[in-house]
Design a protein around this motif. Structure first.
Motif, PDB file in Angstrom:
ATOM      1  N   GLY A  62       0.823  -1.205   0.000  1.00 22.98           N
ATOM      2  CA  GLY A  62       0.000   0.000   0.000  1.00 22.98           C
ATOM      3  C   GLY A  62       0.851   1.247   0.000  1.00 22.98           C
ATOM      4  N   GLY A  63       0.432   2.250  -0.752  1.00 24.01           N
ATOM      5  CA  GLY A  63       1.213   3.456  -0.946  1.00 24.01           C
ATOM      6  C   GLY A  63       1.276   4.363   0.268  1.00 24.01           C
ATOM      7  N   LEU A  64       2.078   5.406   0.124  1.00 21.56           N
ATOM      8  CA  LEU A  64       2.258   6.437   1.141  1.00 21.56           C
ATOM      9  C   LEU A  64       1.791   7.763   0.567  1.00 21.56           C
ATOM     10  CD1 LEU A  64       3.423   7.632   3.772  1.00 21.56           C
ATOM     11  CD2 LEU A  64       5.664   7.678   2.642  1.00 21.56           C
ATOM     12  N   ARG A  65       0.835   8.390   1.253  1.00 16.82           N
ATOM     13  CA  ARG A  65       0.332   9.673   0.788  1.00 16.82           C
ATOM     14  C   ARG A  65       0.766  10.788   1.731  1.00 16.82           C
ATOM     15  NH1 ARG A  65      -6.005  10.237   0.624  1.00 16.82           N
ATOM     16  NH2 ARG A  65      -5.565   8.878  -1.135  1.00 16.82           N
ATOM     17  N   MET A  66       0.802  11.997   1.186  1.00 14.98           N
ATOM     18  CA  MET A  66       1.103  13.172   1.990  1.00 14.98           C
ATOM     19  C   MET A  66       0.121  14.266   1.613  1.00 14.98           C
ATOM     20  SD  MET A  66       4.592  15.511   2.240  1.00 14.98           S
ATOM     21  CE  MET A  66       5.537  14.393   3.259  1.00 14.98           C
ATOM     22  N   ARG A  67      -0.656  14.692   2.585  1.00 13.99           N
ATOM     23  CA  ARG A  67      -1.576  15.804   2.350  1.00 13.99           C
ATOM     24  C   ARG A  67      -1.901  16.472   3.679  1.00 13.99           C
ATOM     25  NH1 ARG A  67      -6.848  16.031   3.502  1.00 13.99           N
ATOM     26  NH2 ARG A  67      -7.813  14.194   4.441  1.00 13.99           N
ATOM     27  N   GLU A  68      -2.163  17.745   3.604  1.00 18.53           N
ATOM     28  CA  GLU A  68      -2.593  18.484   4.791  1.00 18.53           C
ATOM     29  C   GLU A  68      -3.926  17.917   5.272  1.00 18.53           C
ATOM     30  OE1 GLU A  68      -1.593  21.232   7.560  1.00 18.53           O
ATOM     31  OE2 GLU A  68      -0.705  21.609   5.586  1.00 18.53           O
ATOM     32  N   GLY A  69      -3.982  17.537   6.548  1.00 18.81           N
ATOM     33  CA  GLY A  69      -5.227  17.024   7.112  1.00 18.81           C
ATOM     34  C   GLY A  69      -5.377  15.522   7.073  1.00 18.81           C
ATOM     35  N   CYS A  70      -4.378  14.798   6.623  1.00 20.41           N
ATOM     36  CA  CYS A  70      -4.463  13.335   6.577  1.00 20.41           C
ATOM     37  C   CYS A  70      -4.622  12.784   7.993  1.00 20.41           C
ATOM     38  CB  CYS A  70      -3.201  12.761   5.928  1.00 20.41           C
ATOM     39  SG  CYS A  70      -3.225  10.970   5.699  1.00 20.41           S
TER      40      CYS A  70
ATOM     41  N   GLY B 135      -3.035  -5.854   2.762  1.00 14.07           N
ATOM     42  CA  GLY B 135      -3.285  -4.437   2.521  1.00 14.07           C
ATOM     43  C   GLY B 135      -2.726  -3.565   3.625  1.00 14.07           C
ATOM     44  N   ALA B 136      -2.121  -2.442   3.238  1.00  9.43           N
ATOM     45  CA  ALA B 136      -1.574  -1.483   4.202  1.00  9.43           C
ATOM     46  C   ALA B 136      -1.608  -0.100   3.569  1.00  9.43           C
ATOM     47  CB  ALA B 136      -0.154  -1.859   4.599  1.00  9.43           C
ATOM     48  N   LYS B 137      -1.339   0.921   4.361  1.00  9.30           N
ATOM     49  CA  LYS B 137      -1.268   2.285   3.835  1.00  9.30           C
ATOM     50  C   LYS B 137      -0.514   3.151   4.833  1.00  9.30           C
ATOM     51  CE  LYS B 137      -2.781   4.418   0.092  1.00  9.30           C
ATOM     52  NZ  LYS B 137      -2.824   3.826  -1.264  1.00  9.30           N
ATOM     53  N   GLY B 138       0.175   4.153   4.284  1.00  8.34           N
ATOM     54  CA  GLY B 138       0.825   5.155   5.108  1.00  8.34           C
ATOM     55  C   GLY B 138       0.302   6.527   4.758  1.00  8.34           C
ATOM     56  N   GLY B 139       0.328   7.439   5.729  1.00 11.62           N
ATOM     57  CA  GLY B 139      -0.135   8.793   5.474  1.00 11.62           C
ATOM     58  C   GLY B 139       0.578   9.794   6.364  1.00 11.62           C
ATOM     59  N   ILE B 140       0.869  10.973   5.806  1.00  9.67           N
ATOM     60  CA  ILE B 140       1.533  12.031   6.548  1.00  9.67           C
ATOM     61  C   ILE B 140       0.696  13.303   6.432  1.00  9.67           C
ATOM     62  CG2 ILE B 140       3.622  13.417   6.787  1.00  9.67           C
ATOM     63  CD1 ILE B 140       5.131  11.152   5.338  1.00  9.67           C
ATOM     64  N   ASP B 141       0.420  13.916   7.564  1.00  9.78           N
ATOM     65  CA  ASP B 141      -0.358  15.158   7.607  1.00  9.78           C
ATOM     66  C   ASP B 141       0.582  16.329   7.362  1.00  9.78           C
ATOM     67  OD1 ASP B 141      -1.949  17.329   8.112  1.00  9.78           O
ATOM     68  OD2 ASP B 141      -2.431  16.799  10.186  1.00  9.78           O
ATOM     69  N   CYS B 142       0.760  16.673   6.075  1.00 10.47           N
ATOM     70  CA  CYS B 142       1.667  17.761   5.710  1.00 10.47           C
ATOM     71  C   CYS B 142       1.376  18.162   4.268  1.00 10.47           C
ATOM     72  CB  CYS B 142       3.118  17.299   5.847  1.00 10.47           C
ATOM     73  SG  CYS B 142       4.351  18.549   5.433  1.00 10.47           S
ATOM     74  N   ASP B 143       1.449  19.425   3.974  1.00 14.78           N
ATOM     75  CA  ASP B 143       1.294  19.900   2.606  1.00 14.78           C
ATOM     76  C   ASP B 143       2.539  19.511   1.812  1.00 14.78           C
ATOM     77  OD1 ASP B 143       1.098  21.258   0.210  1.00 14.78           O
ATOM     78  OD2 ASP B 143       0.497  23.168   1.106  1.00 14.78           O
ATOM     79  N   PRO B 144       2.403  18.688   0.764  1.00 10.81           N
ATOM     80  CA  PRO B 144       3.591  18.243   0.030  1.00 10.81           C
ATOM     81  C   PRO B 144       4.324  19.375  -0.681  1.00 10.81           C
ATOM     82  CG  PRO B 144       1.576  17.606  -1.133  1.00 10.81           C
ATOM     83  CD  PRO B 144       1.159  18.117   0.215  1.00 10.81           C
ATOM     84  N   ARG B 145       3.690  20.537  -0.802  1.00 14.25           N
ATOM     85  CA  ARG B 145       4.333  21.677  -1.457  1.00 14.25           C
ATOM     86  C   ARG B 145       5.148  22.524  -0.484  1.00 14.25           C
ATOM     87  NH1 ARG B 145      -0.614  20.817  -3.444  1.00 14.25           N
ATOM     88  NH2 ARG B 145      -0.916  20.684  -5.702  1.00 14.25           N
TER      89      ARG B 145
END
Length: 392
Positions: A34-42, A73-83
């Motif tokens: 499972g992928g790793l996402r980065m977005r504000e508010g994750c 199945g797995a997933k990672g997430g980071i609460d941060c604006d990637p920009r």
């Protein structure tokens, strides 16, 4: 399927205070994908839902005839604006903290807000051999498999990497399968796409080349609309790394509208290909499309989907529609396809047509939504996978 994930890990960056999460929903032969996402508010809840979705995607593509063995199945997430300027440092520190999991049982890669190149660079800086090294012990010939995947990632088609196109090819094929079953010709069928990143951009390209008319697209700056059809190739060429289009390429007939204009575009097919939770009960009232094709993960809220279904809108679910990228990675690594574009596209198209067709058959026969049909198929396949490979 169990309602509780196997493992949940929360992380706080000691430098910025940013939060991150890892959820392992299920293991197969000791490994989860499972992928790793980065977005504000994750949030942790979001990551848990995505991890459950990955369990389902793996099960849906299970074929005992393939070399590719489904993973958990797995997933990672980071609460941060990637920009943001701090984003890369946060990513490296997150991967350094998660290194024991990535080394042993979590294979990961790009997702919302991140590219594979960025993940690879950060993983190397964090001391990892690869973001997918946990799967290596399952391979018959690790050296050959890694060479094949590296070669596949080096393939370009019309200036865009094969790895950036296979997912959109699968999304487009899901939409085309639905049109074919309904007897709707491609020519003149209108499409609206939210997001021109990896998935949305490739989907727009494949649908445009199939003869459909892309009449609206949306990025972080707003929507670009043209009822006569947008120049998809020009828009794709004018994107930055985050899928934002340089407006200087717009033609006289192209209009800039608000960020939600893509929702109410006069189109038969709506493709949410950006953020989760994009379509709530209020937003669904504006939709005029006949089909919603979920290229993003979890873009339609459950109550919104109920209301859409009640008024005849068909939602093709994310766990089916956007599963092509994940499957292609493993088909390539395990040797079901070679590092070659035509073979990759043929495999994705064939698998997606078969899967979408099966889901729609079950949906119509049982009088349930395509999502419910997909869930039912997963419930059948998980015990079969567990019997063959064990529960963990």
């Amino acid at each position: 399927m169990s309602t509780a994930p196997l493992l949940s890990v929360d992380w706080t960056d000691h430098v910025t205070g940013r939060r991150g999460h890892l959820v392992v929903d299920r293991l197969v032969r000791g490994v989860a994908s499972g992928g790793l996402r980065m977005r504000e508010g994750c949030t942790a809840e979001e990551v848990a839902g995505l991890a459950r979705g990955m369990t389902m995607k793996e099960a849906l593509h299970y074929d005992p005839r393939n070399r590719y063995v489904p993973l958990g199945g797995a997933k990672g997430g980071i609460d941060c604006d990637p920009r943001s300027a701090e984003a890369y440092g946060v990513l490296v520190r997150y991967l350094r903290a998660m290194r024991p999991f990535v080394e042993r049982f979590w294979t990961t890669g790009e997702d919302l807000g991140l590219t594979q190149d960025l993940v690879d660079r950060a993983a190397a800086e964090a001391g990892l051999v690869s973001s997918i090294q946990a799967v290596y012990p399952l391979l018959d010939d690790e050296e050959e498999a890694r060479r094949r995947l590296a070669d596949a990632f080096a393939v370009e088609v019309d200036g865009i990497g094969l790895d950036e196109l296979v997912g959109g090819c699968g999304v487009a094929e899901a939409a085309l399968t639905a049109l074919d079953r309904a007897g709707v010709p491609y020519a003149g069928t209108r499409v609206s796409v939210q997001g021109l990143g990896t998935m949305g951009g490739a989907t727009a390209r494949f649908l445009d080349r199939a003869g459909l008319r892309v009449v609206a697209v949306a990025d972080v700056k707003g929507s670009i609309v043209n009822p006569d059809g947008l120049d998809v190739e020009a828009l794709l060429a004018a994107r930055d790394a985050h899928g934002t289009v340089d407006r200087s390429v717009l033609r006289p007939g192209d209009r800039e509208e608000g960020p939600d204009a893509w929702l109410s575009a006069d189109a038969e097919v709506l493709v949410p290909a950006a953020v989760s939770y994009a379509i709530d009960t209020e937003a669904q009232e504006r939709i005029r499309a006949r089909w919603i094709v979920e290229a993003a993960n979890m873009p339609v809220l459950a109550e919104a989907e109920e209301r859409l279904t009640a008024r005849g809108v068909v939602v093709l679910p994310d766990v089916v529609v956007n599963s092509g990228t994940n499957a292609w990675w493993w088909w390539t690594l395990f040797g079901d396809v070679e590092a070659e574009a035509d073979q990759a596209f043929a495999q994705v198209r064939g698998a997606m047509r078969a899967l979408v067709g099966r889901i729609l058959d079950r949906s119509e026969a049982a009088g349930v939504t395509p999502r419910a049909a997909a869930h039912a198929l997963v419930e059948e396949r998980l015990p079969e996978i567990a019997e063959r490979y064990g529960w963990y």
